[in-house]
Design an enzyme around this catalytic site. Structure first.
Site, PDB file in Angstrom:
ATOM      1  N   HIS A 153       0.788  -1.235   0.000  1.00 29.95           N
ATOM      2  CA  HIS A 153       0.000   0.000   0.000  1.00 29.95           C
ATOM      3  C   HIS A 153       0.826   1.294   0.000  1.00 29.95           C
ATOM      4  CE1 HIS A 153      -3.051  -2.926   1.271  1.00 29.95           C
ATOM      5  NE2 HIS A 153      -3.990  -2.023   1.144  1.00 29.95           N
ATOM      6  N   HIS A 205      -3.331  -1.924  -4.343  1.00 34.05           N
ATOM      7  CA  HIS A 205      -4.603  -1.250  -4.032  1.00 34.05           C
ATOM      8  C   HIS A 205      -4.642   0.083  -4.780  1.00 34.05           C
ATOM      9  CE1 HIS A 205      -8.116   0.321  -2.168  1.00 34.05           C
ATOM     10  NE2 HIS A 205      -8.103  -0.463  -1.119  1.00 34.05           N
ATOM     11  N   GLU A 334     -13.629  -9.199   0.401  1.00 38.36           N
ATOM     12  CA  GLU A 334     -14.451  -7.975   0.328  1.00 38.36           C
ATOM     13  C   GLU A 334     -14.795  -7.695  -1.126  1.00 38.36           C
ATOM     14  OE1 GLU A 334     -11.548  -5.327   2.299  1.00 38.36           O
ATOM     15  OE2 GLU A 334     -12.724  -5.616   4.128  1.00 38.36           O
ATOM     16  N   CYS A 430     -11.109   2.441   8.643  1.00 38.51           N
ATOM     17  CA  CYS A 430     -11.176   2.661   7.193  1.00 38.51           C
ATOM     18  C   CYS A 430     -12.438   3.371   6.743  1.00 38.51           C
ATOM     19  CB  CYS A 430     -10.945   1.340   6.447  1.00 38.51           C
ATOM     20  SG  CYS A 430     -12.260   0.752   5.389  1.00 38.51           S
TER      21      CYS A 430
END
Lengths: 689, 689
Positions: A153, A205, A334, A430
């Site tokens: 990330h 991401h 997810e 988040c």
């Protein structure tokens, strides 16, 4: 441990950048002035933002320490210690700063601005002389930068810093954070690229791609746009960067600390983006990427990217979106699953994914103003995003279920991710800051002016004031709205300042087209009144067009019939077979156990149910509840046991028996604010055969 | 590596133990003679047993090697190598031997018996001089025996060896394996117990408890019964043995190779067994334990154990059982969840769990003959157990779903465990041999004689011949049955041999009561005919009683009205709200896509549906399909798009439109034998409001 880095910003007063106050903003930024929405923006300003600052500083009792600010202090050499939190912990501070930026633009707050300035100075102090900035790699794995793009990330965190810098600069004119991210991006631009010695890679991401577009728009520096395009173009190309990097690393995952399988579709890196025609993988990553793709299609005129966006939009919203504007059918990764697979009970429907869907919809509107994009934007906003936050602003859903059975959330491991109540917002960091930054920037989602400078599109019906640059004028437009409780939006033309003299119109006039969205939820033909008189209108691509020479004080009333409607899902959605949802205007409704008793699955709504509107202040001033009659299936007990052993207690011959009972529906976004209980959006219906 | 152990059995001809042929068997063992069932027992004998022997010897091409036989060869010192497979791999060979034992009892097969004898000699050769016998600890962790009861299945494997030994001894009279397990159990009886220096422990996976009861019944040695009771009584007591052992081990799990949490309810060791009133945890472990509890309640007259069995039975079958007789609602831990949580789409419903449920039901009948126990036994047998095996006997379901959407099995990770087709049976070796041993021992489930020697209970209607010891006679009873396709069972009294002279009846007569089950599925009052004449009867606890002095050649016809019925689930089962299942006799029916098209969820069965029986040979000779009419909901496409963007393609105002279509249901146990497609047991119904 790495000690202090070279660059130290000016810790005194940050100077305002006068360049920002001149050029009109694209998209236009309205100031919200709306009784419904100000409740939320105020919650964000007075509760969410201060509370999160305490959380970021590990000062919230009972909450897991965030360590985000401390990581920056350690990376800046101001404190000893080791890194804690997720590898993307930096992004929490960045998203908080972005929310602050948006909020300050709506509502000045000198104390908040001082706090933010200090945080920005801390971030600047943690930046390496090279421009590199990431506390995890600075503290924990120095020298290992850019070796695990798949998991770690770094570019994602950079992206959130960029978004924060742009928002903060817009709001305050202050450049410190903007300069930090420019140095960071210039460094990234050296590290990544197609040239010898550069990394032909991209982040696991997606996020920096859309952030670089914002930086380009804020600075005019085309290199940033090109860098964004590079990341998008490289993604999924053969040889696959993420696969090669994973092989080099010995296939070890940062998260599980051992070898793990690679699923490139999780990162939308399985094929080049232009060849992607089905929404797959981690839903937030997907919509962040689509957002950047749409940005790039608009700014570079790339038709193949635009086509890919249209196809992905159509698949996602036409086959993989819940009626609440939620996306992501499974908690495994997810992620999206496949067409028409929209289970209500094991749903994921992450708040952040709907926020990303709103980003994408906004960009699709900028590419091509079509009502359907705004319909989806509104659907996700009023239902999933608003519904994710409790009335007190301190509890959040990450998973936004369409069906809740508290016993199942507690007792069935496959439904344990579906919480039956909103969780304290500091539990994971988040979604709450993402809600904060979206709600505080709502003013960016209402309007847009066509490229030919002739049309003002009104996408959302939200009370607000905006200054638009259209038809050679700076036009102030005020909107008053009664949504979501009733369907009236009134637009008033304020000042009309010509930017240069024009011949064809009289002084104090501006000739342009006002395009008012005709929402899909309308319960009849909308009525248009101009200066108090009924007026005809044409509809194009979901917008009613009102073309005239406008004068100060002109009013337009846009009256949208609103009525409770039973909605049905495509028959391929097995989960909703034999069920209807109630929708009124932009709001999806639901049944709660507190109003209707349980099990909710015993209630059957007739196909011709009449639902009476009842205005109440129970949960929000002026809220509309819907009261009707339904049939409740008798329980076995009330019919008497058949005395056939287990066959009588669990299964028995079908002997339908029903009692008529009152039923009450409340707006989905307000559910779960009273007491623990069942909730259902999709209700059994009597098919009327 | 441990080399050969002391005890070497006689490798020559095993001598027959004449003691077995004398005493009557409890429960009575019938020989199956039934066109429906012989197809299955023959499949087991001619396909499943030989095929599994190849698999156990790693000779099946394309299959993962089992290594089970090789582990024994290595442990016996006959071969070099290391252990492979699960820690409980030994049990696969044991279950195979048990199935062989049952099969030989039904159908002599000298070649198969020679193969089994050789396998038994190998097992004997792997036994330690102490009596200890387990190839994993012999090869892989010598010296670590009995240090990880929670995970390592040592007593579980011993239990399966015991069951195999008892079955093989019963069938062949050969004692080699029986002597092996007696030495093993005598060793276990030294290691485990309440005395100083003994382990006050028990296995993580229950099995030895029920096996020890069988060993007691086979040998008359009361110590084995006491040892079983010790394991049952210790389980869940404080201080908790499994918790203390886990702490001693540093909380490391054998399976994940690192520290892992402990959930004692998974092993039904969270509280003492008599305090358990809800079925929890791993379903197979649960029902194996309940089986032993019921055995012990019967053999020791322990009323508190009997009470616990009744409560657990009632919870499990009255609140946690699928209509197919399947149990276990979640694949997480292959476990029960909670009352009325019976999702069809994410179901677990393991084959082995339904087999264990049949074991438990059988023991409950022995404790107290009540029709409801036999109803459940029959339900699990005809639907889940038979349905788990394909028509070719080479493909199996571990998970027996009640709803299949192949795209979801492939594309939704939460449903990936629900396979849309049966898998090659050698993929995992737990369920197929369990089906083999159950089907080959079906003759043990049909009859029982009351403790007062006065009543013969007929639980299942399966063509067979049995010799019963009742009322001082050895009575041969022949049954012919037309089940499951129609409801007629005919019983014929064969030879009547008085074991001692009696005064009150004439020669060639035996006065006893025949108790015929009145199944819950009857579609009307059963008709009784004795020697061709209609006869009245009384019903007690679900059995019709026919009391008379029987003579050779007497016949009893028991005619059970059978008709397709729509069944409904308790309203608390949210998953089945608005749905009905079709049941005819003991068979649950389902709809398959091949007969009805998809999506099956678009079909609505009227509450007053007439379902016509159609006899066909498509899948099985004489099978009964059910044909009727249903309403199919029109798809969006056939109604034309509403041209409202996404709102029109995925959601739109409810406009019910249906077409009447033919619908065909097939027996659930035969589904999935034609082509890949959807399957539904629970069907939408028109409630008839």
């Amino acid at each position: 441990m790495t000690k202090t880095h070279g660059h130290q910003p000016d810790h005194g007063n940050q100077t305002r950048d006068s360049a920002t106050s001149g050029a009109p903003l694209t998209p236009p930024h309205a100031v919200i002035a709306d009784p419904f929405w100000e409740r939320y923006t105020e919650l964000v300003r007075t509760t969410v933002i201060p509370y999160q600052w305490e959380a970021l500083n590990d000062r919230v009792e009972g909450a897991e320490p965030s360590h985000a600010v401390r990581n920056f202090r350690i990376a800046a050499g101001l404190e000893d210690g080791s890194f804690h939190g997720f590898v993307f912990q930096d992004s929490d501070l960045a998203k908080w700063l972005e929310a602050v930026g948006h909020s300050l633009a709506q509502h000045p707050d000198p104390e908040l601005e001082r706090t933010a300035d200090a945080a920005i100075d801390l971030i600047a102090a943690a930046q390496h002389p090279s421009g590199y900035l990431n506390t995890y790699f600075t503290i924990q794995e120095p020298g290992q930068q850019w070796t695990n793009l798949l998991d770690c990330h770094e570019l994602y965190c950079a992206g959130h810093l960029i978004e924060a810098a742009v928002a903060y600069h817009r709001a305050t004119g202050k450049r410190v954070l903007l300069d930090v991210v420019i140095r960071l991006v210039d460094h990234i631009d050296e590290v990544f690229g197609p040239r010898e010695g550069q990394l032909r890679g991209y982040d696991g991401h997606q996020e920096i791609e859309l952030a670089l577009v914002k930086l380009f728009e804020a600075t005019g520096e085309r290199r940033y746009l090109e860098l964004s395009r590079f990341f998008i173009d490289e993604r999924g190309r053969a040889p696959n960067f993420l696969r090669e990097e994973w092989e080099r690393r010995g296939r070890v995952s940062h998260f599980v600390g051992k070898m793990a399988a690679l699923d490139l579709s999780y990162n939308q890196a399985h094929v080049p983006v232009r060849e992607q025609n089905v929404a797959v993988g981690h839903a937030v990553r997907a919509v962040y990427m689509y957002t950047a793709m749409a940005d790039l299609a608009r700014l570079t005129g790339d038709a193949s990217l635009h086509d890919a966006c249209r196809v992905l939009w159509s698949n996602m919203t036409g086959r993989q979106m819940y009626i609440t504007g939620a996306i992501g059918a499974t908690h495994h990764g997810e992620a999206f699953t496949f067409d028409y697979d929209l289970p209500n009970d094991t749903v994921y429907a992450e708040t952040c994914a709907s926020i990303g869907l709103i980003f994408f919809a906004r960009r699709m509107l900028q590419l091509e103003p079509r009502g359907e994009y705004a319909d989806v934007m509104e659907r996700a906003l009023y239902n999933t995003v608003l519904g994710s936050m409790s009335m007190d602003g301190r509890h959040y859903f990450y998973v936004n279920p369409l069906e809740v059975w508290p016993a199942a959330s507690a007792g069935n491991p496959g439904r344990r991710h579906v919480k039956a109540t909103r969780q304290p917002w500091f539990g994971c960091s988040c979604c709450p800051p993402n809600v904060a930054r979206l709600l505080s920037s709502l003013g960016e989602y209402l309007y847009q002016v066509s490229d030919d400078d002739r049309t003002v599109y009104a996408h959302l019906f939200v009370g607000s004031i905006v200054t638009l640059s259209v038809a050679g004028h700076d036009v102030t437009l005020r909107q008053e709205s009664s949504l979501p409780w009733s369907g009236r939006a009134t637009f008033t033309i304020g000042s009309l300042a010509a930017r240069e003299p024009r011949g064809q119109h009289g002084p104090g006039e501006a000739a342009f087209q006002l395009a008012l969205r005709v929402p899909a939820w309308r319960a009849g033909e909308p009525q248009l009144r101009v200066n108090g008189e009924d007026a005809a209108y044409n509809v194009n691509d979901g917008y009613a067009l009102v073309d005239r020479a406008w004068r100060e004080g002109d009013t337009v009333e846009w009256i949208l019939p609103m009525a409770a409607q039973l909605m049905t899902a495509h028959p391929n959605v097995r989960a909703n077979a034999g069920r209807v949802a109630i929708q009124r205007g932009p709001l999806v409704y639901c049944l709660e156990e507190i109003d209707n008793g349980g099990p909710l699955a015993s209630l059957v709504l007739p196909a011709d149910a009449t639902l009476e509107e009842r205005v109440s202040d129970i949960l929000l001033p002026g809220m509309v509840m819907l009261d009707g009659r339904a049939m409740r299936e008798e329980t076995f007990d009330s019919l008497g046991e058949t005395n056939r052993g287990e066959a009588g207690t669990l299964y028995r011959p079908f002997m339908p028996a029903f009692t008529e009972v009152p039923v009450r529906a409340v707006p989905y976004f307000l559910w779960g604010n009273r007491e623990l209980g069942e909730m259902n959006v999709w209700l059994r219906t009597h098919a009327g055969l």
